[in-house]
Motif scaffolding. Structure first.
Motif, PDB file in Angstrom:
ATOM      1  N   PHE A   1       0.829  -1.212   0.000  1.00 54.57           N
ATOM      2  CA  PHE A   1       0.000   0.000   0.000  1.00 54.57           C
ATOM      3  C   PHE A   1       0.866   1.265   0.000  1.00 54.57           C
ATOM      4  CE2 PHE A   1      -3.852  -2.073   2.345  1.00 54.57           C
ATOM      5  CZ  PHE A   1      -4.015  -2.944   1.277  1.00 54.57           C
ATOM      6  N   VAL A   2       1.987   1.207   0.710  1.00 49.83           N
ATOM      7  CA  VAL A   2       2.905   2.339   0.759  1.00 49.83           C
ATOM      8  C   VAL A   2       4.311   1.838   0.495  1.00 49.83           C
ATOM      9  CG1 VAL A   2       1.486   3.638   2.392  1.00 49.83           C
ATOM     10  CG2 VAL A   2       3.300   2.150   3.259  1.00 49.83           C
ATOM     11  N   LYS A   3       5.179   2.765   0.165  1.00 50.31           N
ATOM     12  CA  LYS A   3       6.560   2.393  -0.146  1.00 50.31           C
ATOM     13  C   LYS A   3       7.488   3.485   0.347  1.00 50.31           C
ATOM     14  CE  LYS A   3       9.562   1.289  -4.086  1.00 50.31           C
ATOM     15  NZ  LYS A   3       9.641   1.228  -5.570  1.00 50.31           N
ATOM     16  N   LEU A   4       8.615   3.069   0.901  1.00 50.61           N
ATOM     17  CA  LEU A   4       9.646   4.017   1.306  1.00 50.61           C
ATOM     18  C   LEU A   4      10.713   4.092   0.225  1.00 50.61           C
ATOM     19  CD1 LEU A   4      10.200   3.097   5.061  1.00 50.61           C
ATOM     20  CD2 LEU A   4       8.923   5.025   4.138  1.00 50.61           C
ATOM     21  N   PRO A   5      11.251   5.290  -0.035  1.00 52.27           N
ATOM     22  CA  PRO A   5      12.393   5.362  -0.946  1.00 52.27           C
ATOM     23  C   PRO A   5      13.528   4.481  -0.423  1.00 52.27           C
ATOM     24  CG  PRO A   5      11.581   7.558  -0.383  1.00 52.27           C
ATOM     25  CD  PRO A   5      10.874   6.602   0.520  1.00 52.27           C
ATOM     26  N   LYS A   6      14.287   3.911  -1.330  1.00 47.63           N
ATOM     27  CA  LYS A   6      15.314   2.945  -0.911  1.00 47.63           C
ATOM     28  C   LYS A   6      16.319   3.561   0.053  1.00 47.63           C
ATOM     29  CE  LYS A   6      17.961   3.722  -5.166  1.00 47.63           C
ATOM     30  NZ  LYS A   6      18.470   3.070  -6.407  1.00 47.63           N
ATOM     31  N   GLU A   7      16.558   4.866  -0.075  1.00 47.70           N
ATOM     32  CA  GLU A   7      17.535   5.503   0.830  1.00 47.70           C
ATOM     33  C   GLU A   7      17.003   5.630   2.250  1.00 47.70           C
ATOM     34  OE1 GLU A   7      15.458   8.929  -1.412  1.00 47.70           O
ATOM     35  OE2 GLU A   7      16.198   6.903  -1.855  1.00 47.70           O
ATOM     36  N   CYS A   8      15.714   5.349   2.446  1.00 50.40           N
ATOM     37  CA  CYS A   8      15.123   5.394   3.788  1.00 50.40           C
ATOM     38  C   CYS A   8      14.942   3.999   4.377  1.00 50.40           C
ATOM     39  CB  CYS A   8      13.768   6.112   3.750  1.00 50.40           C
ATOM     40  SG  CYS A   8      13.887   7.864   3.328  1.00 50.40           S
ATOM     41  N   THR A   9      15.550   3.008   3.763  1.00 54.97           N
ATOM     42  CA  THR A   9      15.448   1.632   4.252  1.00 54.97           C
ATOM     43  C   THR A   9      16.843   1.082   4.528  1.00 54.97           C
ATOM     44  OG1 THR A   9      15.537   0.689   2.007  1.00 54.97           O
ATOM     45  CG2 THR A   9      13.353   1.241   2.886  1.00 54.97           C
ATOM     46  N   THR A  10      16.885  -0.091   5.164  1.00 54.63           N
ATOM     47  CA  THR A  10      18.160  -0.774   5.393  1.00 54.63           C
ATOM     48  C   THR A  10      18.121  -2.130   4.707  1.00 54.63           C
ATOM     49  OG1 THR A  10      17.412  -1.829   7.434  1.00 54.63           O
ATOM     50  CG2 THR A  10      18.382   0.361   7.637  1.00 54.63           C
ATOM     51  N   GLY A  11      19.285  -2.767   4.584  1.00 56.00           N
ATOM     52  CA  GLY A  11      19.386  -4.028   3.855  1.00 56.00           C
ATOM     53  C   GLY A  11      19.678  -5.219   4.732  1.00 56.00           C
ATOM     54  N   SER A  12      19.840  -6.339   4.099  1.00 52.75           N
ATOM     55  CA  SER A  12      20.159  -7.604   4.771  1.00 52.75           C
ATOM     56  C   SER A  12      21.577  -8.012   4.413  1.00 52.75           C
ATOM     57  CB  SER A  12      19.178  -8.693   4.329  1.00 52.75           C
ATOM     58  OG  SER A  12      19.687  -9.984   4.617  1.00 52.75           O
TER      59      SER A  12
ATOM     60  N   ILE B   1      22.549 -11.048   3.930  1.00 59.89           N
ATOM     61  CA  ILE B   1      22.589 -12.212   3.025  1.00 59.89           C
ATOM     62  C   ILE B   1      21.505 -12.177   1.947  1.00 59.89           C
ATOM     63  CG2 ILE B   1      23.628 -13.728   4.758  1.00 59.89           C
ATOM     64  CD1 ILE B   1      20.849 -15.041   5.093  1.00 59.89           C
ATOM     65  N   MET B   2      20.494 -11.313   2.098  1.00 59.87           N
ATOM     66  CA  MET B   2      19.396 -11.277   1.117  1.00 59.87           C
ATOM     67  C   MET B   2      19.462  -9.970   0.344  1.00 59.87           C
ATOM     68  SD  MET B   2      16.354 -12.821   3.539  1.00 59.87           S
ATOM     69  CE  MET B   2      16.926 -11.963   5.007  1.00 59.87           C
ATOM     70  N   PRO B   3      19.977  -9.994  -0.879  1.00 59.84           N
ATOM     71  CA  PRO B   3      20.217  -8.748  -1.608  1.00 59.84           C
ATOM     72  C   PRO B   3      18.966  -7.978  -1.993  1.00 59.84           C
ATOM     73  CG  PRO B   3      20.665 -10.668  -2.997  1.00 59.84           C
ATOM     74  CD  PRO B   3      20.461 -11.177  -1.619  1.00 59.84           C
ATOM     75  N   HIS B   4      17.793  -8.607  -1.914  1.00 57.63           N
ATOM     76  CA  HIS B   4      16.567  -7.928  -2.318  1.00 57.63           C
ATOM     77  C   HIS B   4      15.920  -7.121  -1.192  1.00 57.63           C
ATOM     78  CE1 HIS B   4      15.128 -11.560  -0.299  1.00 57.63           C
ATOM     79  NE2 HIS B   4      13.966 -10.932  -0.132  1.00 57.63           N
ATOM     80  N   LYS B   5      16.408  -7.301   0.038  1.00 61.74           N
ATOM     81  CA  LYS B   5      15.701  -6.736   1.188  1.00 61.74           C
ATOM     82  C   LYS B   5      15.832  -5.213   1.271  1.00 61.74           C
ATOM     83  CE  LYS B   5      13.801  -8.479   4.142  1.00 61.74           C
ATOM     84  NZ  LYS B   5      14.350  -9.100   5.343  1.00 61.74           N
ATOM     85  N   LYS B   6      14.695  -4.576   1.587  1.00 59.58           N
ATOM     86  CA  LYS B   6      14.649  -3.134   1.909  1.00 59.58           C
ATOM     87  C   LYS B   6      13.770  -3.008   3.154  1.00 59.58           C
ATOM     88  CE  LYS B   6      15.288  -1.386  -2.816  1.00 59.58           C
ATOM     89  NZ  LYS B   6      15.459  -2.710  -3.479  1.00 59.58           N
ATOM     90  N   ASN B   7      14.404  -3.018   4.309  1.00 59.14           N
ATOM     91  CA  ASN B   7      13.683  -3.121   5.577  1.00 59.14           C
ATOM     92  C   ASN B   7      13.217  -1.759   6.089  1.00 59.14           C
ATOM     93  OD1 ASN B   7      14.219  -5.923   5.649  1.00 59.14           O
ATOM     94  ND2 ASN B   7      16.241  -5.523   6.534  1.00 59.14           N
ATOM     95  N   PRO B   8      11.981  -1.682   6.602  1.00 60.12           N
ATOM     96  CA  PRO B   8      11.464  -0.412   7.153  1.00 60.12           C
ATOM     97  C   PRO B   8      11.881  -0.229   8.606  1.00 60.12           C
ATOM     98  CG  PRO B   8       9.733  -2.048   7.253  1.00 60.12           C
ATOM     99  CD  PRO B   8      10.944  -2.739   6.638  1.00 60.12           C
ATOM    100  N   ASP B   9      13.199  -0.225   8.847  1.00 57.63           N
ATOM    101  CA  ASP B   9      13.694  -0.174  10.221  1.00 57.63           C
ATOM    102  C   ASP B   9      13.257   1.094  10.955  1.00 57.63           C
ATOM    103  OD1 ASP B   9      14.870  -2.537   9.670  1.00 57.63           O
ATOM    104  OD2 ASP B   9      16.937  -1.887   9.939  1.00 57.63           O
ATOM    105  N   VAL B  10      13.074   2.186  10.216  1.00 60.52           N
ATOM    106  CA  VAL B  10      12.654   3.432  10.867  1.00 60.52           C
ATOM    107  C   VAL B  10      11.301   3.234  11.544  1.00 60.52           C
ATOM    108  CG1 VAL B  10      11.942   5.814  10.465  1.00 60.52           C
ATOM    109  CG2 VAL B  10      13.966   4.927   9.331  1.00 60.52           C
ATOM    110  N   PHE B  11      10.344   2.631  10.831  1.00 64.66           N
ATOM    111  CA  PHE B  11       9.036   2.365  11.424  1.00 64.66           C
ATOM    112  C   PHE B  11       9.166   1.487  12.665  1.00 64.66           C
ATOM    113  CE2 PHE B  11       6.951   2.656   6.959  1.00 64.66           C
ATOM    114  CZ  PHE B  11       6.850   4.022   7.082  1.00 64.66           C
ATOM    115  N   GLU B  12      10.012   0.472  12.567  1.00 65.56           N
ATOM    116  CA  GLU B  12      10.142  -0.485  13.661  1.00 65.56           C
ATOM    117  C   GLU B  12      10.768   0.151  14.895  1.00 65.56           C
ATOM    118  OE1 GLU B  12      12.306  -3.666  11.835  1.00 65.56           O
ATOM    119  OE2 GLU B  12      10.697  -4.101  10.403  1.00 65.56           O
ATOM    120  N   LEU B  13      11.790   0.982  14.668  1.00 64.77           N
ATOM    121  CA  LEU B  13      12.450   1.625  15.806  1.00 64.77           C
ATOM    122  C   LEU B  13      11.568   2.690  16.440  1.00 64.77           C
ATOM    123  CD1 LEU B  13      16.086   1.867  14.434  1.00 64.77           C
ATOM    124  CD2 LEU B  13      15.308   0.497  16.364  1.00 64.77           C
TER     125      LEU B  13
END
Length: 444
Positions: A267-278, A280-292
């Motif tokens: 439904f919503v998307k964060l720009p990639k520069e606002c996410t963090t990665g994994s 071992i999983m190169p596709h991941k774009k984690n919404p760590d800001v929301f979680e923290l």
């Protein structure tokens, strides 16, 4: 060289000193500017009642302004062997002005000195929180207006339920912040009362002019009864619940933001520069800001319980237990402001999927619209309900997605202007200018 306001002709055991001082040297740095302001008002009053000479007041005020400037630049230091901010300020005055520096404590106790420092600090932090809440509120209203016509599923029981919209979603949290502002106002009004002059809780034999210090510091009024002024630390602790109320809003919404951001919803998307990665999983774009933000919000909401438990079994009067409150209370404002500022930033950057309803899985959410239309055309509601239900079961339901809600607060009539008016009315009642003008006048 040790310096304590209460020291006499013996030294305290070093381990006792370590344990009782605790983190005061570190935490009192938060209070340094406000301790100076309180002292400036206090000695101005002392001169007016004949306990200081005019030239002494002039010299003391000049040196206190120098100390304030040092604290304002973040360069104030509590030296080794000095117990707290109050002792450090008095030591600095004494080093520059000799015995004159020792006169500033007449008519007060560290009890009312700590209280006035905390109140001056807290009202300043409350203003910064109010400013940060307003910025977050404005971002939510802007997004609500921008996407007012973009529909999304509304849920009950985590099941697709009825049509909602991004206008409603963003606007709902904006209105929640408008209500939270009322609690912030209550906290500010209870905080902005002057305890100075209550001394250790029983007043003073000096003819103190408490009205004068109240006006000099820009308080709305004083805590009148000197016993209550000290008891007010306990009563006042209830107001410490209020600053953390915005955490309910963006803490509670943290789950939805994480869920709506995941690929299953999209439904919503964060720009990639606002996410963090994994790692071992190169596709991941984690919404760590929301979680923290969610985690920090939940942690901050526990603060009032910590404060109340520290004070839970204390009788009237000052006890050293209250020192521990500073450890959980003073640093929390920085964390809250950080959450508010990051929430506003990330909402500004958030992108909305404007084509959610292209997916047929959301078609059933328009069933109530169809039932209501049939009822409006004369079919009994229960018959309309059954007819549409049978169509859904048979896979024959064809939704009409062109909906027109008109009542106040609905998809088609968000009332965002009314919500903004609610917030503006509350903001106009803080009167922060009284506090700001008083502090500027002291520092002239």
């Amino acid at each position: 060289m040790a310096h304590k306001l209460w020291e006499k002709n013996f030294e305290v055991n070093k381990e006792i000193e370590r344990f009782t001082v605790g983190r005061d040297r570190e935490l009192d740095l938060y209070l340094a500017k406000y301790d100076v302001l309180g002292s400036m008002a206090h000695i101005t009053m002392l001169e007016s009642i004949g306990l200081l000479e005019k030239d002494e007041l002039t010299q003391l005020l000049a040196e206190l302004k120098n100390i304030y400037a040092i604290a304002d630049k973040g360069e104030f230091v509590i030296e080794d062997g000095v117990e707290d901010v109050h002792s450090q300020v008095e030591l600095m005055l004494t080093q520059k002005l000799g015995d004159m520096g020792k006169k500033i404590h007449s008519g007060r106790s560290r009890n009312d000195q700590v209280l006035v420092d905390l109140k001056l600090f807290t009202r300043h932090e409350l203003k910064e929180i109010v400013d940060a809440v307003k910025i977050l509120f404005d971002e939510l209203i802007q997004k609500s207006n921008q996407y007012k016509d973009v529909l999304m599923p509304g849920y009950t029981h985590l099941q697709v339920a009825m049509p909602s919209s991004f206008g409603l979603w963003f606007g709902a949290y904006a209105e929640g912040l408008a209500d939270d502002m009322l609690f912030l106002q209550a906290a500010y009004r209870m905080t902005n009362r002057n305890p100075l002059g209550s001394a250790a809780g029983y007043g003073s034999s000096f003819p103190l002019n408490r009205t004068m210090t109240t006006e000099l510091l820009g308080f709305d009024s004083m805590d009148y009864n000197v016993v209550y002024a000290q008891m007010a630390e306990e009563r006042w602790s209830a107001t410490w619940l209020s600053p953390w109320l915005p955490c309910r809003n963006f803490g509670k919404d943290g789950f939805r933001r994480c869920m709506f951001n995941c690929q299953n919803f999209g439904f919503v998307k964060l720009p990639k520069e606002c996410t963090t990665g994994s790692s071992i999983m190169p596709h991941k774009k984690n919404p760590d800001v929301f979680e923290l933000i969610r985690a920090k919000s939940n942690k901050l909401q526990s603060l009032p319980q910590q404060v109340m438990l520290i004070m839970n079994n204390l009788p009237v009067g000052y006890f050293r237990d209250l020192q521990i409150i500073k450890e959980v209370f003073l640093p929390a404002f920085d964390e809250l402001k950080d959450c508010l500022q990051m929430a506003a930033y990330i909402i500004n950057k958030m992108e909305v999927n404007e084509h959610i309803l292209d997916d047929p899985r959301y078609d059933p959410m328009f069933s109530v619209e169809e039932v209501n239309q049939l009822a409006a055309n004369g079919m009994p509601f229960r018959d309309a309900y059954k007819k549409v239900g049978l169509e859904i079961e048979a896979g024959e339901f064809k939704p009409n997605k062109d909906i027109h809600h008109t009542h106040e607060g609905s998809i088609g009539n968000l009332c965002n202007d009314k919500i903004q008016a609610l917030l503006e009315q509350t903001l106009s009642e803080f009167h922060f200018e009284r506090m700001e003008n008083a502090e500027k006048n002291l520092l002239k």
